[in-house]
Design a protein around this motif. Structure first.
Motif, mmCIF file in Angstrom:
data_model
loop_
_atom_site.group_PDB
_atom_site.id
_atom_site.type_symbol
_atom_site.label_atom_id
_atom_site.label_comp_id
_atom_site.label_asym_id
_atom_site.label_seq_id
_atom_site.Cartn_x
_atom_site.Cartn_y
_atom_site.Cartn_z
ATOM 1 N N MET A 14 0.809 -1.215 0.000
ATOM 2 C CA MET A 14 0.000 0.000 0.000
ATOM 3 C C MET A 14 0.849 1.274 0.000
ATOM 4 O O MET A 14 0.405 2.304 -0.484
ATOM 5 C CB MET A 14 -0.924 -0.001 1.221
ATOM 6 N N ILE A 18 0.572 -8.134 -1.542
ATOM 7 C CA ILE A 18 -0.295 -9.136 -0.914
ATOM 8 C C ILE A 18 -1.758 -8.874 -1.230
ATOM 9 O O ILE A 18 -2.518 -9.807 -1.465
ATOM 10 C CB ILE A 18 -0.037 -9.189 0.602
ATOM 11 N N LEU A 19 -2.192 -7.613 -1.265
ATOM 12 C CA LEU A 19 -3.598 -7.329 -1.585
ATOM 13 C C LEU A 19 -3.765 -7.142 -3.088
ATOM 14 O O LEU A 19 -4.614 -7.768 -3.707
ATOM 15 C CB LEU A 19 -4.066 -6.067 -0.853
ATOM 16 N N MET A 20 -2.962 -6.288 -3.677
ATOM 17 C CA MET A 20 -3.011 -6.134 -5.125
ATOM 18 C C MET A 20 -2.251 -7.310 -5.741
ATOM 19 O O MET A 20 -1.416 -7.932 -5.091
ATOM 20 C CB MET A 20 -2.360 -4.809 -5.562
ATOM 21 N N TRP A 21 -2.579 -7.609 -6.986
ATOM 22 C CA TRP A 21 -1.919 -8.739 -7.622
ATOM 23 C C TRP A 21 -0.469 -8.368 -7.933
ATOM 24 O O TRP A 21 -0.102 -7.198 -7.983
ATOM 25 C CB TRP A 21 -2.670 -9.177 -8.877
ATOM 26 N N ALA A 36 -6.157 -6.878 -15.556
ATOM 27 C CA ALA A 36 -6.715 -7.796 -14.560
ATOM 28 C C ALA A 36 -7.179 -9.085 -15.222
ATOM 29 O O ALA A 36 -6.963 -10.184 -14.696
ATOM 30 C CB ALA A 36 -7.882 -7.134 -13.833
ATOM 31 N N LEU A 37 -7.811 -8.971 -16.402
ATOM 32 C CA LEU A 37 -8.359 -10.153 -17.055
ATOM 33 C C LEU A 37 -7.275 -11.036 -17.651
ATOM 34 O O LEU A 37 -7.503 -12.219 -17.899
ATOM 35 C CB LEU A 37 -9.340 -9.738 -18.160
ATOM 36 N N ALA A 93 -4.788 -12.080 -16.203
ATOM 37 C CA ALA A 93 -4.251 -12.999 -15.197
ATOM 38 C C ALA A 93 -5.034 -14.304 -15.216
ATOM 39 O O ALA A 93 -6.238 -14.302 -15.413
ATOM 40 C CB ALA A 93 -4.330 -12.361 -13.814
ATOM 41 N N ASN A 94 -4.332 -15.396 -15.007
ATOM 42 C CA ASN A 94 -5.002 -16.687 -14.878
ATOM 43 C C ASN A 94 -5.442 -16.843 -13.436
ATOM 44 O O ASN A 94 -4.611 -16.914 -12.540
ATOM 45 C CB ASN A 94 -4.037 -17.800 -15.266
ATOM 46 N N PRO A 95 -6.758 -16.898 -13.177
ATOM 47 C CA PRO A 95 -7.197 -16.933 -11.773
ATOM 48 C C PRO A 95 -6.726 -18.164 -11.025
ATOM 49 O O PRO A 95 -6.636 -18.158 -9.812
ATOM 50 C CB PRO A 95 -8.725 -16.895 -11.885
ATOM 51 N N GLU A 96 -6.429 -19.223 -11.743
ATOM 52 C CA GLU A 96 -6.010 -20.434 -11.045
ATOM 53 C C GLU A 96 -4.525 -20.438 -10.732
ATOM 54 O O GLU A 96 -4.056 -21.285 -9.994
ATOM 55 C CB GLU A 96 -6.363 -21.667 -11.889
ATOM 56 N N ARG A 106 -3.041 -18.106 -9.152
ATOM 57 C CA ARG A 106 -2.751 -17.126 -8.107
ATOM 58 C C ARG A 106 -2.247 -17.792 -6.827
ATOM 59 O O ARG A 106 -1.283 -17.368 -6.242
ATOM 60 C CB ARG A 106 -4.006 -16.307 -7.837
ATOM 61 N N TYR A 107 -2.918 -18.828 -6.391
ATOM 62 C CA TYR A 107 -2.497 -19.476 -5.154
ATOM 63 C C TYR A 107 -1.763 -20.748 -5.532
ATOM 64 O O TYR A 107 -2.301 -21.837 -5.494
ATOM 65 C CB TYR A 107 -3.702 -19.757 -4.276
ATOM 66 N N PHE A 162 -11.001 -5.890 -9.150
ATOM 67 C CA PHE A 162 -10.271 -6.311 -10.354
ATOM 68 C C PHE A 162 -9.655 -7.688 -10.174
ATOM 69 O O PHE A 162 -9.506 -8.438 -11.130
ATOM 70 C CB PHE A 162 -9.186 -5.291 -10.690
ATOM 71 N N LYS A 163 -9.307 -8.013 -8.942
ATOM 72 C CA LYS A 163 -8.691 -9.311 -8.707
ATOM 73 C C LYS A 163 -9.668 -10.447 -8.980
ATOM 74 O O LYS A 163 -9.259 -11.559 -9.273
ATOM 75 C CB LYS A 163 -8.214 -9.371 -7.253
ATOM 76 N N PRO A 168 -11.079 -11.897 -13.509
ATOM 77 C CA PRO A 168 -10.889 -13.132 -14.277
ATOM 78 C C PRO A 168 -11.666 -14.301 -13.708
ATOM 79 O O PRO A 168 -12.006 -15.235 -14.447
ATOM 80 C CB PRO A 168 -9.381 -13.375 -14.203
ATOM 81 N N VAL A 169 -11.975 -14.261 -12.415
ATOM 82 C CA VAL A 169 -12.707 -15.373 -11.798
ATOM 83 C C VAL A 169 -14.146 -15.387 -12.292
ATOM 84 O O VAL A 169 -14.668 -16.424 -12.720
ATOM 85 C CB VAL A 169 -12.651 -15.251 -10.264
#
Lengths: 233, 208
Positions: free
Chosen positions: A149, A163-166, A194-195, A197-200, A202-203, B89-90, B93-94
């Motif tokens: 931040m 940690i909060l923002m990608w 944002a789009l 990014a591959n949501p899977e 991330r973790y 925004f995070k 994509p989900v």
């Protein structure tokens, strides 16, 4: 890392002290300071810039270079025993002349004390301060959030990432006063980034494999990580 | 040769005395009627709107009256995506992946001010309306909408389904995002959609 867990009984180090009560009619400024502040001034001298008591809570302004040493002493000294770090954050004021403050909230459960430690950083220099991760493991995510931040670099942090923002976020540090509320890029560009990014992804197990906790993971998970298995890549 | 009946001709006869019940209708009416009364919602609840959505699903307002009592927590078996709450925004994509995983026919309800327009969160972290990510059929206003409001939106969606025609292939077309930008709609349109009422673009409290 050897884990040391032992029960802490609040107030156990000061059995003669009166039971804690809700303070009434607390003055805005002044009043009795946390005794640790005087101890700090005796111990560290000029590294303690000043001590304020606001709404009954003691604020110690310290030299940014001595922060780690001071917090280490507060943690280790048997007469202080600040064993709980409740927050690490930062404050930037609308007054541009004022310095940026990094704030640590530490609590001594055995003595029932609360201390707010502030270090002022100049904005024309790199925003750097020592990490207290080696003292309190709980500082890990708190410092990552503060970095995310405000852009303050915590030297000695094992894994200083957003940690909060990608992690691909490139617009800056959102809570800085020079950050426009809606971000720096256009809405379409923000959405496109944002789009993409591959949501899977991330973790991922990648994060686990570089973490300090790797040796504490179950045996089969460690073997899978060593074999190069990753999720969502 | 010409006097014998063709072998593939079948003659349907109706005998009212046999007491079979039957009716005539168009296929569209029948299909739409069954679709609109068995919408399985995929709840995408991210904030306080989801609480109102749960209240809508609970016994007092009872979504089961509309054939929606079966929450489909798998997008593969869902008919209507109900986005209840703000989408950062995070999560963009989900929610797009969930939408793409839903089979046709599918619809989307944007529940509440935040999902529809970003609401009060006109900031760096929140998508300014999910219609910039996925196509939306019904917008339900409110912050959050009361269950009656959501039910009204569901009834509107049912009305929309009633008027669909199977001959119209366009409504079942899967919208593919632009391969270059990854967006459904042009960037200029997104910027325009995201624009708040009034010029608050350059408002920063620090005066910078």
């Amino acid at each position: 890392m050897k884990s040391r867990f032992s029960a802490v009984i609040p107030g156990s180090a000061a059995p003669d002290a009166a039971a804690p009560v809700t303070q009434r009619n607390v003055p805005n400024r002044g009043g009795p300071a946390n005794p640790s502040a005087a101890d700090l001034q005796n111990r560290f001298g000029s590294a303690i810039k000043r001590v304020d008591v606001i709404w009954g809570e003691t604020i110690v302004y310290v030299d940014p270079a001595a922060v780690k040493e001071i917090i280490q002493w507060l943690h280790d000294d048997p007469a202080q025993r600040y064993d709980y770090l409740s927050d690490v954050t930062a404050v930037e004021y609308r007054d541009l002349e004022r310095l940026l403050e990094v704030v640590w909230h530490v609590r001594s459960l055995p003595y029932r004390r609360f201390l707010r430690i502030k270090a002022e950083l100049r904005k024309d220099r790199p925003l750097e301060v020592d990490s207290v991760w080696s003292i309190y493991k709980g500082a890990d995510w708190l410092e990552r959030e503060c970095y995310d931040m405000f852009g303050i670099k915590f030297k000695g942090h094992p894994d200083l990432r957003r940690i909060l923002m990608w992690e691909q976020y490139r617009e800056g540090y959102p809570l800085r006063k020079d950050f426009p509320l809606r971000g720096r890029f256009s809405r379409a560009e923000q959405l496109r980034q944002a789009l993409s990014a591959n949501p899977e992804a991330r973790y991922s197990m990648e994060e686990l494999s570089i973490a300090e906790a790797f040796e504490d993971l179950p045996e089969d998970m460690r073997n899978r990580l060593r074999g190069g298995e990753r999720t969502g890549e | 040769m010409g006097l014998t009946a063709r072998s593939d001709t079948r003659i349907v006869t109706h005998d009212p005395e046999s007491h079979e019940s039957w009716l005539t209708t168009t296929l569209d009416t029948l299909v739409n009627w069954s679709r609109k009364n068995s919408l399985w919602p995929m709840p995408f609840g991210t904030a306080c709107c989801a609480i109102e959505f749960m209240a809508t699903a609970a016994s007092r307002f009872d979504l089961a009256r509309f054939g929606m009592e079966r929450m489909s927590f798998s997008p593969r078996q869902a008919d209507v995506l109900i986005c209840a709450g703000r989408v950062p925004f995070k999560l963009a994509p989900v929610i797009r992946m969930i939408w793409q995983q839903m089979p046709q026919p599918k619809w989307c309800i944007s529940m509440g001010a935040c999902a529809s327009s970003g609401g009060m969160f006109d900031n760096y972290a929140v998508v300014q309306g999910i219609d910039t990510i996925i196509p939306v059929d019904v917008y339900v206003p409110g912050c959050p909408p009361r269950p009656e409001g959501l039910i009204y939106g569901i009834r509107m969606l049912q009305e929309k389904i009633t008027n669909e025609r199977m001959a119209d292939k366009l409504i079942r077309d899967e919208m593919e995002p632009n391969s270059g930008s990854g967006l459904y709609i042009p960037a200029a349109a997104i910027d325009e959609l995201s624009e708040p009422f009034g010029n608050s673009v350059h408002q920063t409290r620090s005066g910078l």
